[in-house]
Scaffold this motif. Structure first.
Motif: not given
Length: 376
Positions: A21-32, A98-107
């Motif tokens: 099994n492979q799982n990818l989760m992408l996190y992004t800031i959508t609202q400040i 600008q301090i934030y970026q997209d984040a990724l968790t790979n399982t």
């Protein structure tokens, strides 16, 4: 200890089963949060409090006169940045984002299993790697191994074994709330006219100390917190157990089990010397060991005494043994830069140790009489 059995081999499948099994989760800031973008750095509707913040013969003001956004209206006035370049006293609409970026968790997970009429076996390995929405923060790697096996030795005796090992390595765990070393805290106080690029470089190339940010001193330079400070912990945890169930008679069973929960954690914090809020630096090293053994035996009786009357009774004993130790050493003053070690101490380190042992024995029992399966 509480043990949870997640999966077992399927007895309908006589061959070895392999699952990937492979799982990818992408996190992004959508609202400040919404910010006002009319008034910039300053107080009392003024650009600067006095002439010291003026750059002679240029009409420009120096960045860093005030960390509040109650200054003059931002109309593009000349603005001397921390890095020596000339900017404009204008709204910085995205200086928070600008301090934030997209984040990724790979399982990734692979497992193998096999089962038949009298036994089952399952072994799995899971690898997880992830980062954070803030660069160089909360860099996590986790390895997890699960083993679960059962065997029916005879019509009266069966055993069950399970083992789970987890190793978690976390680098640059973000300081929480408004800790001065948290890069997020810096953005709570960031003026609406502050240009993020003005905070680079964050260290003096000659002394290695943080560049002075004048009145922007509620927290560390966010980039100093991100790239100079370290906060790391490694955890190894082993949870295992074996149980056996013996059917003595049709109405009486004996169940025994032994379980272990072992956890070892090693962590250190390093705050580079020369910071705005931590001039002398800081280093701490902590080791903790938690070991819990649990042994239990229980007699279980269940019989229909009459047509409408049933009896269920349990009699058990439990022995629990725990041993917890910790060793903590820290120093509030460092000798040189870029050396996260207690050997870098410029003062006498402070060391504390502790140990806690606990042993508990108990006997318990219960009995329930039921009438027509609705009155107990």
């Amino acid at each position: 200890a509480i043990l949870i059995t997640t999966k077992k081999g399927d007895p309908r499948n006589k061959d070895w089963g392999i699952s990937v099994n492979q799982n990818l989760m992408l996190y992004t800031i959508t609202q400040i949060p919404l910010y006002q973008n009319i008034y910039g750095e300053g107080g009392n509707y003024r650009l600067v409090p006095n002439n010291n913040q003026l750059v002679g013969n240029t009409g420009a003001i120096r960045m860093g006169s005030n960390n509040n956004s109650w200054g003059a209206p931002m109309l593009g006035q000349p603005y001397l940045l921390f890095n020596g370049t000339m900017g404009r006293y204008s709204p910085e609409y995205d200086n928070i984002s600008q301090i934030y970026q997209d984040a990724l968790t790979n399982t990734s997970n692979i497992s193998m299993s096999k089962a038949d009429a009298v036994s089952s076996f399952r072994l799995s390995y899971t690898y997880t790697k992830g980062n954070d929405v803030i660069e160089n923060q909360n860099l996590m790697q986790r390895h997890n191994v699960n083993l679960n096996a059962t065997r029916k030795l005879s019509s009266a005796l069966s055993i069950d074994g399970r083992l789970m090992y987890t190793r978690t390595d976390m680098k640059n765990r973000t300081y929480r709330n408004l800790d001065a070393s948290s890069p997020m805290a810096a953005y709570v106080y960031l003026a609406r006219s502050a240009q993020v690029d003005a905070f680079k470089p964050w260290a003096d190339p000659v002394t290695g100390d943080a560049i002075n940010l004048s009145s922007f001193n509620n927290t560390e330079n966010p980039y100093w917190s991100i790239y100079e400070n370290e906060n790391e912990d490694i955890s190894d945890r082993l949870i295992g157990g074996v149980s056996a169930t013996l059917t003595i008679t049709k109405y009486l069973k004996l169940r025994t089990q032994a379980t272990l929960d072992y956890n070892y954690k090693s962590a250190y914090q390093y705050k580079e010397k020369g910071g705005i809020k931590n001039l002398y630096g800081y280093f701490s090293d902590r080791n903790e060991t938690n070991q819990n053994w649990n042994y239990e035996a229980m007699l279980m009786f269940n019989k229909q005494l009459a047509k409408d009357i049933s009896l269920t009774a349990n009699l058990g004993t439990n022995y629990a043994n725990s041993n917890n130790t910790n060793n903590y050493v820290y120093v509030n003053q460092l000798l040189v830069h870029d050396k996260p070690s207690i050997a870098n101490a410029a003062a006498v380190p402070i060391n504390t140790k502790g140990q806690n042992r606990n042993r508990r024995m108990s006997v318990y029992g219960s009995a329930t009489i039921g009438y027509k399966n609705y009155l107990y």
